[in-house]
Design a protein around this motif. Structure first.
Motif, short mmCIF file in Angstrom:
data_model
loop_
_atom_site.label_atom_id
_atom_site.label_comp_id
_atom_site.label_asym_id
_atom_site.label_seq_id
_atom_site.Cartn_x
_atom_site.Cartn_y
_atom_site.Cartn_z
N LYS A 1 0.98 -1.15 0.07
CA LYS A 1 -0.11 0.30 0.01
C LYS A 1 0.82 1.36 0.00
O LYS A 1 0.54 2.24 -0.75
N LEU A 2 1.82 1.13 0.56
CA LEU A 2 2.69 2.30 0.88
C LEU A 2 3.40 2.78 -0.64
O LEU A 2 3.59 3.70 -0.94
N LEU A 3 3.77 1.70 -1.14
CA LEU A 3 4.45 1.59 -2.50
C LEU A 3 3.33 2.09 -3.75
O LEU A 3 3.79 2.94 -4.36
N ALA A 4 2.22 1.75 -3.56
CA ALA A 4 1.08 2.19 -4.40
C ALA A 4 0.85 3.60 -4.03
O ALA A 4 0.51 4.40 -5.10
N ASN A 5 0.69 4.20 -2.82
CA ASN A 5 0.47 5.49 -2.70
C ASN A 5 1.60 6.00 -3.20
O ASN A 5 1.47 7.35 -3.83
N LEU A 6 2.99 5.97 -3.20
CA LEU A 6 3.97 6.68 -3.43
C LEU A 6 4.07 6.69 -5.08
O LEU A 6 4.22 7.76 -5.56
#
Length: 88
Positions: free
Chosen positions: A65-70
């Motif tokens: 999720k953090l990667l997708a948000n980034l």
């Protein structure tokens, strides 16, 4: 002890050691109890020197999720930069 495949990283941020194991019964608490060699004269448990021990498999969903948000933020930034560049 060469029990696990490891990689270490250092640089401008905190140093990191990645430990990969296929043993399902070994958790991050057990990893923290392992004795490590810091230098030629000093040994300690990983818990004594580690700032954090994180199970990446356990937190894989959060990481993704953090990667997708980034990536989403990067895409939005690129789009807004294109708008500013195309308007004279």
């Amino acid at each position: 002890m060469n029990i696990f495949q490891t990689k270490s990283y250092s640089g401008n941020s905190d140093a990191a050691i990645l430990v990969k194991t296929s043993h399902q019964q070994i958790d991050k608490c057990m990893i923290g109890d392992f004795i490590i060699r810091i230098n030629q004269e000093k040994i300690a448990t990983l818990d004594e020197v580690a700032f954090q021990i994180i199970d990446l498999d356990e937190s894989k969903g959060i990481y993704q999720k953090l990667l997708a948000n980034l990536e989403d933020k990067n895409q939005k930034s690129k789009k807004s930069n294109k708008l500013f560049k195309s308007n004279p």
